[in-house]
Scaffold this active site. Structure first.
Site, PDB file in Angstrom:
ATOM      1  CD  GLU A 149      -2.402   2.580  -3.312  1.00  0.00           C
ATOM      2  OE1 GLU A 149      -3.463   3.179  -3.448  1.00  0.00           O
ATOM      3  OE2 GLU A 149      -1.758   2.602  -2.242  1.00  0.00           O
ATOM      4  CG  ASP A 173      -1.709   1.163   1.489  1.00  0.00           C
ATOM      5  OD1 ASP A 173      -2.744   1.250   0.834  1.00  0.00           O
ATOM      6  OD2 ASP A 173      -1.335   2.027   2.306  1.00  0.00           O
TER       7      ASP A 173
HETATM    8  C1  GLC Z   1      -3.917   3.478  -0.123  1.00  0.00           C
HETATM    9  C2  GLC Z   1      -5.219   2.723   0.086  1.00  0.00           C
HETATM   10  C3  GLC Z   1      -6.230   3.653   0.665  1.00  0.00           C
HETATM   11  C4  GLC Z   1      -5.695   4.179   1.963  1.00  0.00           C
HETATM   12  C5  GLC Z   1      -4.329   4.824   1.774  1.00  0.00           C
HETATM   13  C6  GLC Z   1      -3.667   5.103   3.073  1.00  0.00           C
HETATM   14  O1  GLC Z   1      -4.031   4.453  -1.071  1.00  0.00           O
HETATM   15  O2  GLC Z   1      -5.644   2.148  -1.114  1.00  0.00           O
HETATM   16  O3  GLC Z   1      -7.461   3.029   0.859  1.00  0.00           O
HETATM   17  O4  GLC Z   1      -6.596   5.105   2.486  1.00  0.00           O
HETATM   18  O5  GLC Z   1      -3.455   4.001   1.070  1.00  0.00           O
HETATM   19  O6  GLC Z   1      -3.250   3.897   3.672  1.00  0.00           O
END
Ligand code: GLC
Length: 548
Positions: free
Chosen positions: A247, A205
């Protein structure tokens, strides 16, 4: 020409399915989904053709950010069950030959994490340097604010310590300090904790944001990429079959950085492609896709894109130009209550006006362009959203297994989030209807599996004079052909996608690679239909065609 044969890895052509544990299936009658609830539904997921489940965070957390604010990396949130339930789930998933990956937020923790509690109390103690503390709330002015709806600064003042701390997300999510080698050790050790339970990998993440540097900002810094290499080397050494998906919502060239030379992550979510699929629908032009594709090809061996249409966040529009963003807002944001941060908090079906052809077209793109597809729970049968809910909760409502109150999700009258419902929009209503969206999705998954070239093969755009038509050829790479002389394994698959709101006559060039006649594998007409140039492709229709 000789081609080094590097064996394919399981994730390169897997079909993924994202589950939010708390809204998937409640086994306790408390209105909250559980880990046991997922285990109960593996039959369904296997029937659908899913290879790998991705669980969003289920760790101990105050749930300020739906669990992405982790208070204890080694504990299961009691709402969702126990560690034993988790271990049972892994065993059940593996017993079916499926895989399981989980989500790890490593950039930040919850304020409730004991590291932060110690850090704020004792600047000189063991945890004093675990977070990014400072006296100047204007430091790192280049760093953008991501949760623009909630925050006006990336710094917040902590009364206890008398200093500011840095946070990329909500103020309840302080950023860890990766300049501290102890933080690296903590991260590797918690990774071992989960991997030793038999996990198949992780979603990393918010991974671009680990480091901050004066004058350079805080995204994709060399130090961050170096840490990812360290993580990868650790995984390769101890868990060589596992994989990590990043991500990294960054501009295309920067997004590719996360693959490195095949020594960083195995997979990166295809943020460069995703908004362009919507743009193509909104403008009835294939060009947004045709133009981005060359930037996405020729990955290092073992690297793969994770293609997706929607997930648990807003449809993010951070990385498109302002002009494109305005265009996408005007096409897909009819009401400002559906906006979240710089994006749109709606599910796929409503974004497509619940138009079956458009939904199928989007799925056929996600499954037909290079990469491994990720479905978001409920997407497979056209679930709706609830724009009266705050922020991204709009797209996080309970899974609809059946019609009626509780939706087969819970027996409680007060589910954690309200059930959206809608006639015909449930697994039970669609599972036995051969014409349902759910059955279409299942057939598409099966067709995709019959054609591994869709995930890992060569991609070639066919030039056609019709701007609303995307015509591409997909063929297995030489190194993937089972027998080089097998005519079938080198046969091309031609995919045609019509972005126009009206039918189009198929130009001859589109079928040249099939010697003028294609046979529909799956698409907007019955499988097996013969298609010749001049035949019509319906409005927002698609065909995957094989040679006769
Ligand atoms: C990422 C996740 C999101 C979250 C953020 C902070 O972007 O997909 O849902 O709020 O990280 O952890």
């Amino acid at each position: 020409m000789t081609h080094a044969h590097i064996p394919r890895r399981w994730y390169e052509n897997a079909v993924f399915y994202q589950i939010l544990v708390g809204v998937f299936n409640d086994t306790e009658g408390r209105g909250i989904g559980t880990l046991k609830g997922i285990a109960e539904k593996l039959d369904y997921l296997q029937w659908l053709g899913i290879d790998c489940l991705w669980l969003s965070p289920f760790y101990a957390s105050p749930l300020r950010d739906d669990g992405y604010d982790i208070a204890d990396y080694r504990a299961v949130h009691p709402d969702y069950g126990t560690m034993e339930d988790f271990e049972d789930l892994i065993a059940a998933v593996h017993a079916r030959g499926m895989k399981l990956i989980t989500d790890l937020a490593l950039n930040h923790t919850s304020m409730d994490h004991h590291w932060f509690q110690e850090s704020r109390k004792d600047p000189h103690g063991r945890y004093g340097d675990y977070y990014v503390w400072g006296d100047d709330p204007h430091r790192y002015p280049e760093i953008r604010i991501i949760f623009t709806d909630a925050e006006t600064s990336n710094w917040s003042f902590d009364e206890v310590r008398g200093q500011y701390y840095f946070h990329r997300f909500y103020k309840e999510q302080p950023d860890l300090n990766y300049d501290n080698p102890d933080v690296h050790e903590e991260v590797l050790s918690l990774i071992d904790f989960w991997m030793d339970k038999g996990l198949d990998g992780f979603r990393l993440d918010a991974i671009p944001y680990l480091y901050e540097r004066d004058g350079l900002g805080g995204e994709s810094l060399p130090e961050t990429l170096e840490f990812i290499e360290k993580l990868r080397a650790h995984m390769d050494k101890h868990y060589p079959d596992a994989f990590m998906v990043a991500e990294a919502n960054q501009p295309p060239a920067e997004t590719r950085e996360y693959f490195g030379d095949g020594d960083r992550v195995h997979m990166v979510f295809n943020f460069p492609l995703m908004p362009r699929l919507y743009q193509a629908i909104a403008t009835s032009q294939a060009s947004p896709i045709v133009e981005i594709m060359p930037e996405l090809l020729h990955l290092p061996a073992g690297a793969q894109w994770g293609n997706f249409l929607r997930n648990h966040d807003e449809l993010t529009l951070e990385m498109v130009t302002e002009i494109e963003r305005d265009l996408l807002y005007s096409a897909f944001l009819p009401d400002d209550s559906m906006r979240a941060h710089l994006g749109i908090a709606r599910r796929l079906a409503p974004l497509m006006d619940n138009d079956r052809a458009k939904i199928e077209l989007m799925f056929a793109l996600m499954f037909g362009l290079p990469g491994a597809p990720f479905l978001y729970y409920g997407e497979e049968f056209g679930m709706h959203d609830d724009s009266s809910l705050q922020d991204r909760d709009a797209v996080r409502t309970p899974m609809q297994w059946e019609p009626g109150p509780g939706a087969g999700f819970t027996t409680s009258d007060t589910p954690k989030r309200p059930i959206v419902g809608g006639e015909g929009i449930s697994v039970a209503e669609q599972r036995h209807d051969p014409h349902s969206l759910l059955r279409f999705t299942r057939s598409l998954i099966a067709a995709r599996k019959a054609h591994p070239e869709l995930g890992i093969g060569n991609y070639e755009a066919i030039e056609v004079a019709e701007p609303a038509l995307l015509a591409i050829t997909r063929t297995l790479k030489v190194e993937d052909r089972v027998i080089a002389s097998d005519p079938l394994s080198s046969a091309p698959l031609v995919c045609l996608y019509n972005f126009a709101p009206h039918p189009l006559a198929i130009p001859p060039q589109a079928l040249a690679n099939l010697s003028g006649i294609g046979r529909v594998e799956i698409g907007s007409v019955e499988a097996g239909t013969e298609i010749r140039s001049g035949d019509v492709i319906p409005a927002f229709g698609f065909f995957w065609l094989t040679a006769q």
